[in-house]
Scaffold this motif. Structure first.
Motif, short mmCIF file in Angstrom:
data_model
loop_
_atom_site.label_atom_id
_atom_site.label_comp_id
_atom_site.label_asym_id
_atom_site.label_seq_id
_atom_site.Cartn_x
_atom_site.Cartn_y
_atom_site.Cartn_z
N LEU A 1 0.85 -1.18 0.00
CA LEU A 1 0.00 0.00 0.00
C LEU A 1 0.89 1.24 0.00
CD1 LEU A 1 -2.65 -0.91 2.74
CD2 LEU A 1 -2.94 -1.04 0.25
N VAL A 2 0.48 2.27 -0.73
CA VAL A 2 1.18 3.55 -0.67
C VAL A 2 0.66 4.28 0.56
CG1 VAL A 2 1.68 5.71 -1.84
CG2 VAL A 2 1.42 3.60 -3.17
N ALA A 3 1.48 4.34 1.59
CA ALA A 3 1.05 4.95 2.84
C ALA A 3 1.13 6.47 2.80
CB ALA A 3 1.89 4.41 4.00
N VAL A 4 2.26 7.00 2.36
CA VAL A 4 2.48 8.45 2.30
C VAL A 4 3.25 8.78 1.04
CG1 VAL A 4 3.51 10.47 3.40
CG2 VAL A 4 2.53 8.66 4.82
N ARG A 5 2.77 9.78 0.30
CA ARG A 5 3.50 10.29 -0.85
C ARG A 5 4.14 11.62 -0.49
NH1 ARG A 5 0.69 8.63 -6.42
NH2 ARG A 5 2.25 10.10 -7.16
N HIS A 6 5.45 11.72 -0.71
CA HIS A 6 6.17 12.95 -0.40
C HIS A 6 6.38 13.82 -1.63
CE1 HIS A 6 7.05 11.61 3.72
NE2 HIS A 6 7.28 10.41 3.19
N GLY A 7 5.95 13.36 -2.79
CA GLY A 7 6.09 14.16 -4.01
C GLY A 7 6.74 13.37 -5.12
N ALA A 8 6.95 14.05 -6.24
CA ALA A 8 7.58 13.43 -7.40
C ALA A 8 9.09 13.41 -7.22
CB ALA A 8 7.20 14.17 -8.67
N ALA A 9 9.74 12.53 -7.96
CA ALA A 9 11.20 12.42 -7.94
C ALA A 9 11.68 12.34 -9.38
CB ALA A 9 11.63 11.17 -7.15
N PRO A 10 12.96 12.62 -9.61
CA PRO A 10 13.47 12.56 -10.99
C PRO A 10 13.28 11.18 -11.60
CG PRO A 10 15.04 13.66 -9.53
CD PRO A 10 13.99 13.06 -8.65
N SER A 11 12.85 11.16 -12.84
CA SER A 11 12.66 9.88 -13.54
C SER A 11 13.88 9.58 -14.40
CB SER A 11 11.39 9.92 -14.39
OG SER A 11 10.26 10.11 -13.57
N GLY A 12 13.81 8.52 -15.13
CA GLY A 12 14.91 8.09 -16.00
C GLY A 12 14.80 6.61 -16.25
N VAL A 13 15.72 6.09 -17.05
CA VAL A 13 15.71 4.67 -17.36
C VAL A 13 16.20 3.90 -16.13
CG1 VAL A 13 16.57 2.87 -18.89
CG2 VAL A 13 16.20 5.19 -19.77
#
Length: 455
Positions: free
Chosen positions: A338-350
């Protein structure tokens, strides 16, 4: 700065094919005005059938969507069309969103802050639920204990009968299974439901698919063996390690409440969303979203459900990365979370993939803990699609003819992987896939520019 999504990523969010078509019809610049992107959001006004344009906006943090149109689909075609326009670099940067966007964002982020603040006491309350059971009235506690004991007795009786039935089938042989077994399985499924073992009942109900295979006797014998192993494991559960006991109870059909799961330890990481797959059964759509932690290298499965025709959870977008805390369901090979807490987006990439041998080792380790698992995520790096006779597989790019492991075969239903072949062009690629006993189901790959491509 939000990393731009690809067209495939946007269309993958659509609740159905008609929404995809509608989104493409409203994704031209001529349809939009007052567009902008900034402060983690995207907004614009789209010409509609009414006098006033529809106001659509997207919060990339969740992501979440809002539109003033009357559509009940989520996200609607206007939000999707706006995302398509943005993905084609058709929306200008603007750090000053209009008031209606700012108000919505402030409300959302205020609610998110409250949720994070409430997380600690929620986990504490869930963790102390058993310890606080004495606060309930003695009558309520005794009644709950009686119901639990009655269910355990029903399940034990049902699985004991199942063991005897399986022994009879093996003693009689499988030669007549194609003619006689389906009716017996239907009756057995009903009895297992009555015995409150829905997980085993569902497994038995799916046995009819085995009879369509060319090697159905061997496949059926293997399925019978796994079902018998589950029944024996439940009967002897007191002798087993706690993690394996949790796995068996889950497979039998004993549920774990959200509160019980959230009472466990959370794993914070930058979770890369590898891909998703929807599957419909009995008018219910299940969505499997596969993730991998960038630091821990741990895989996770977020599973959601919705009735046919209703919008699915679209908060986890393929190819993106979220900084979040996940809590895993207990088991010998813990995967569902389960996703308990989301702190925000993070850098993506391969993401960093593994070789074929390492991936096979990961699957083997998972099956050692949970032999009833019928899927597991794999992330293969530097592989190429290749044909071996009538089957396609993903092979190590640097593999030679003397290698012990050449590749992992694709699922027969996948057919020739034309889209993957086009992206690869004969060059090594990274591929996220779902392992099944019948072969891999490719989910996503990344092109030469690092853009995710949904397969």
């Amino acid at each position: 700065m939000i990393e731009r999504w690809s067209r495939d990523q946007v269309l993958a969010l659509a609740p159905d094919a008609s929404s995809q078509k509608g989104a493409q019809s409203v994704s031209t610049p001529a349809k939009w005005s007052a567009t902008g992107a900034g402060q983690g959001a995207l907004w614009g006004e789209c010409k509609g059938s009414g006098a006033s344009p529809y106001r659509a906006c997207v919060d990339f943090g969740e992501p979440a969507y809002r539109c003033s149109c009357p559509s009940r689909k989520f996200p609607c075609k206007h939000a999707l069309g706006l995302l398509l326009l943005w993905s084609a670099d058709g929306v200008p940067a603007d750090e000053a969103p209009p008031a209606w966007v700012s108000e919505w964002l402030e409300q959302r982020r205020a609610r998110a802050a409250k949720a994070v603040a409430a997380r600690a006491p929620e986990r504490s309350a869930a963790g102390s639920e058993a310890a606080g059971a004495h606060e309930a009235s003695p009558g309520d506690t005794a009644a709950a204990e009686r119901r639990a004991a009655q269910r355990e007795e029903r399940v034990a009786t049902g699985l004991s009968e199942l063991e005897r039935w399986l022994a009879d089938q093996i003693g009689q042989g499988l030669s007549g299974a194609r003619q006689n077994a389906p009716a017996q399985w239907e009756d057995l499924t009903r009895r297992l439901v009555d015995a409150q073992a829905p997980g085993v009942a569902a497994t038995v109900s799916r046995l009819t698919r085995v009879l369509t295979e060319d090697d159905w006797p061997a496949r059926l014998l293997g399925e019978y063996g796994l079902i018998n192993l589950l029944a024996v494991g439940y009967r002897r559960s007191e002798e087993l390690p706690a993690s394996l006991r949790d796995t068996i109870r889950s497979r039998v059909g004993f549920p774990a409440s959200r509160e019980e799961v959230l009472a466990g330890p959370a794993v914070r990481d930058e979770w890369q969303v590898l891909g998703l797959r929807d599957e419909e059964q009995d008018r219910l759509v299940s969505r499997r979203v596969w993730l991998k932690g960038r630091s821990h290298g741990r895989f996770a499965l977020v599973l959601t459900f919705a009735p046919v025709g209703q919008a699915m959870d679209a908060s986890l977008v393929t190819g993106t990365t979220i900084d979040a805390e996940l809590v895993f369901y207990a088991g010998a090979s813990p995967l569902r979370a389960l996703v308990a807490v989301r702190h925000g987006a993070a850098p993506s990439g391969v993401p960093a993939g593994s070789g074929v041998r390492e991936a096979l080792g990961q699957v083997a380790a998972a099956l050692a803990g949970d032999p009833w698992a019928d899927s597991w995520p794999v992330l293969l790096g530097d592989v190429v699609p290749a044909a071996r006779g009538e089957r396609w597989l993903l092979a190590d790019a640097g593999g030679g003819p003397g290698d012990q492991v050449e590749g992992m075969p694709l699922h027969p239903s996948a057919g020739p992987p034309w889209r993957l072949l086009a992206v690869s062009g004969g060059h090594p690629v990274t591929v996220a896939a779902e392992w099944t006993p019948d072969g891999l189901r490719p989910l996503t790959t990344w092109d030469e520019h690092g853009q995710v491509v949904v397969l």
